[in-house]
Design a protein around this motif. Structure first.
Motif, PDB file in Angstrom:
ATOM      1  N   ARG A   1       8.916  -7.951   3.369  1.00 44.34           N
ATOM      2  CA  ARG A   1       7.547  -8.255   2.965  1.00 44.34           C
ATOM      3  C   ARG A   1       6.685  -8.363   4.219  1.00 44.34           C
ATOM      4  O   ARG A   1       7.076  -8.991   5.201  1.00 44.34           O
ATOM      5  CB  ARG A   1       7.488  -9.572   2.192  1.00 44.34           C
ATOM      6  N   THR A   2       5.533  -7.732   4.196  1.00 43.89           N
ATOM      7  CA  THR A   2       4.600  -7.796   5.322  1.00 43.89           C
ATOM      8  C   THR A   2       3.865  -9.126   5.296  1.00 43.89           C
ATOM      9  O   THR A   2       3.301  -9.512   4.272  1.00 43.89           O
ATOM     10  CB  THR A   2       3.599  -6.638   5.274  1.00 43.89           C
ATOM     11  N   GLU A   3       3.878  -9.815   6.422  1.00 44.34           N
ATOM     12  CA  GLU A   3       3.210 -11.112   6.539  1.00 44.34           C
ATOM     13  C   GLU A   3       2.328 -11.114   7.780  1.00 44.34           C
ATOM     14  O   GLU A   3       2.336 -10.182   8.577  1.00 44.34           O
ATOM     15  CB  GLU A   3       4.234 -12.238   6.639  1.00 44.34           C
TER      16      GLU A   3
ATOM     17  N   THR B   1       0.614 -15.310   3.662  1.00 44.84           N
ATOM     18  CA  THR B   1      -0.033 -14.240   4.408  1.00 44.84           C
ATOM     19  C   THR B   1      -1.516 -14.526   4.641  1.00 44.84           C
ATOM     20  O   THR B   1      -2.280 -13.628   4.919  1.00 44.84           O
ATOM     21  CB  THR B   1       0.133 -12.899   3.666  1.00 44.84           C
TER      22      THR B   1
ATOM     23  N   GLU C   1       5.252 -12.771  -5.479  1.00 41.42           N
ATOM     24  CA  GLU C   1       4.825 -14.100  -5.043  1.00 41.42           C
ATOM     25  C   GLU C   1       4.963 -15.129  -6.151  1.00 41.42           C
ATOM     26  O   GLU C   1       4.860 -16.318  -5.924  1.00 41.42           O
ATOM     27  CB  GLU C   1       3.371 -14.060  -4.581  1.00 41.42           C
TER      28      GLU C   1
ATOM     29  N   GLY D   1       9.242 -16.310  -5.404  1.00 43.09           N
ATOM     30  CA  GLY D   1       8.704 -15.664  -4.217  1.00 43.09           C
ATOM     31  C   GLY D   1       7.818 -16.576  -3.426  1.00 43.09           C
ATOM     32  O   GLY D   1       7.560 -17.718  -3.792  1.00 43.09           O
TER      33      GLY D   1
END
Length: 572
Positions: free
Chosen positions: A160-162, A72, A62, A66
């Motif tokens: 990437r999990t969001e 998120t 991040e 990033g």
């Protein structure tokens, strides 16, 4: 033979022990530094690679190029008055790339295009060739898309999990609930309202944790909302209209129980949400509301004390003033009582009512009813009504029957709530509110007697045999009352007789109204060849269908015994 070669070998310089030993020393002295140098080079490269790998492993993606942490950030669930979920967060995968690791950008994008055919080829190619450390390629993938991209085996692609916003009801309450952007920030509707109430600050500070976010409850009843959305969608097709909409208001509290406008959009895939014909016409569109405004003209005349239910006006001939003339659509060409002015929807009679009250009194009353000021409510999408900059008599006369001023359908319904509930004007709310809380902030705009008399007129207009315009909106078992509104729309600077904005507003049960419903049909065509396309033939039946299906869910049970009982009202 062997001995011969041995002698020859031993006779050479190589064959002597002294010479061979010297050569070994010379060779060893040169090889050792080279070996050490080679080892040093390899150790240096290894150390550099190891350092880089450790740095990458320890670096938060991040940071720098990033995504920011707010990507998120969580949002609270939005639920209806019964706890049904209208909006919630779900986990989803987003695709990013590290262009510095992309070996062949052409091959990478060709493979990616097989999974995401709508990807912007040129833009993505430029990203992959940029040499940057991190670029987003596609946010919020489906699980299948993620799986297929993983199977491509392209080095430099990652996930990437969001958090993604999901709306279980789809378009059912789209205009109310609103939208979030790709970063899960509210940009319209109640979603934006929640952010403006402090959620955005919590997200920015990292305090928006799912366990700490209580569900955000609305006054909406999802069951009734579904009925309204379904009925206006059918009306759009049945009447060949360009738009339709409706709202259901609690007459005691001012709560919005349901509201929808079509065409609309699917908040789960809002690619067309910003198209101009998909606006929320109920609160974000202003229209000349036609004869529904006569409700306020008549209420004004009664509340002023200058007229009562026994008053009469001369509608035997057109109403002329200056160079202007007001005529009736279907004139009776005789003297009319005030109730007849209302149920026959007489433009002439309404003009006389406004003339009796006077220009300044008329303007003050319309403002008092909240029809010409920007409405205050939680929904951000609220239009500002329009009125003449300087009111003249011609403006007062035309506004008396619904032309010459524009307001929103929701404001019109809110004004009628005040006429039905005893005279209290309440700002509409999309949040749960009690009767006591509503009255604390309410403003009395008409007397109890005026409210009683308007309920009587509404009921009279829907009673069979009276010739009222609301008779097609009746619902067996429910005592309803209402008023039609057929407004000619302006086309190329002139009112067109063939292009209309139709509305119907009414209340039920009319003895003690619990709910007010307003329906609109924009530019309807005749349902069948040879038929007319006035409000009584489209907006009225739409109103009726909504009540017929939703009244039992709202706790209003039919009572067929009431069909024959008269509605008593004071006429003093």
């Amino acid at each position: 033979m062997i001995g011969k070669w041995r002698k020859r070998f031993e006779g050479t310089a190589l064959g002597s022990g002294i010479v061979v030993d010297g050569e070994r020393k010379a060779f060893g002295s040169r090889a050792r530094p080279r070996l050490m140098m080679t080892m040093a080079v390899f150790l240096g490269l290894y150390a550099a690679l190891s350092g880089r790998m450790i740095h990458l492993a320890m670096t938060d993606p991040e940071v720098g190029a990033g995504p920011a942490s707010r990507v998120t950030a969580s949002r609270p669930d939005i639920i209806d008055r019964n706890g049904e979920v209208l909006a919630t967060d779900i986990k989803t995968a987003s695709l990013f790339a590290e262009p510095r690791r992309i070996v062949d950008a052409d091959e990478a994008i060709e493979k990616l295009a097989t999974i995401l055919p709508d990807i912007n080829y040129e833009q993505t190619y430029n990203k992959l060739k940029s040499g940057a450390g991190f670029v987003w390629l596609r946010r919020q993938l489906t699980p299948k898309q993620q799986s297929d991209i993983m199977n491509l085996g392209v080095p430099g692609f990652g996930f990437r999990t969001e958090k993604r916003r999901f709306y279980p009801g789809g378009s059912t309450a789209a205009h109310i609930v609103g939208l979030v952007n790709v970063d899960n920030q509210g940009i319209s509707g109640i979603e934006k309202y929640i952010d403006d109430q402090g959620l955005a600050d919590l997200q920015a500070s990292g305090l928006a944790q799912p366990k700490d976010l209580a569900p955000f409850q609305l006054s909406i009843d999802l069951r009734v909302q579904h009925i309204v959305h379904d009925e206006i969608t059918q009306a759009l097709t049945r009447y060949h209209a360009i738009a339709a909409g409706a709202v259901v208001l609690n007459a005691k509290t001012g709560e919005v129980v349901a509201m929808a406008s079509v065409p609309d959009f699917d908040p789960n895939n809002p690619f067309n949400a910003h198209e101009k014909d998909r606006l929320n016409r109920m609160s974000a569109g202003t229209y000349e509301m036609g004869s529904t405004i006569k409700s306020f003209t008549t209420a004004m005349a009664l509340d002023s004390g200058k007229m009562n239910l026994n008053s009469t006006v001369d509608a035997s001939k057109p109403f002329r003033f200056g160079n202007q003339t007001i005529r009736d659509f279907h004139g009776k060409n005789r003297v009319l009582t005030l109730p007849e002015v209302f149920i026959f929807s007489s433009n002439i009679g309404s003009g006389h009512e406004a003339d009796i009250v006077g220009l300044e009194g008329h303007r003050e009353f319309i403002h008092r009813m909240g029809l010409l000021d920007r409405m205050k409510t939680e929904l951000p999408e609220v239009a500002r009504p329009t009125e003449p900059k300087v009111w003249k008599k011609v403006h007062s006369m035309t506004i008396a029957f619904g032309h010459g001023m524009s307001t929103t359908p929701l404001q019109t319904a809110v004004g009628v709530v005040a006429l039905m509930n005893g005279g209290f004007l309440m700002n509409p709310t999309f949040l749960p509110r009690t009767r006591d809380a509503a009255l604390e902030s309410a403003t009395r705009v008409v007397s109890q007697q005026t409210s009683d008399e308007m309920r009587y007129l509404y009921k009279l207009n829907a009673t069979k045999g009276t010739g009222g315009s609301a008779t097609r909106a009746t619902v067996p078992g429910y005592r309803i009352g209402g008023k039609t509104g057929t407004a000619e729309k302006v086309v190329h600077g002139r009112y067109s007789k063939d292009v209309r904005f139709n509305a119907f507003v009414g209340a039920f049960p009319i003895d003690d109204p619990q709910y007010v419903v307003l329906s609109i049909v924009d530019e309807p065509k005749p349902e069948k060849p040879g038929q007319a396309a006035t409000a009584g033939l489209n907006a009225g039946p739409l109103f009726s269908n909504i009540i017929r299906r939703s009244a039992p869910l709202l706790g209003v049970q039919p009572d067929f015994r009431l069909e024959e009982k008269p509605l008593l009202v004071s006429s003093q």
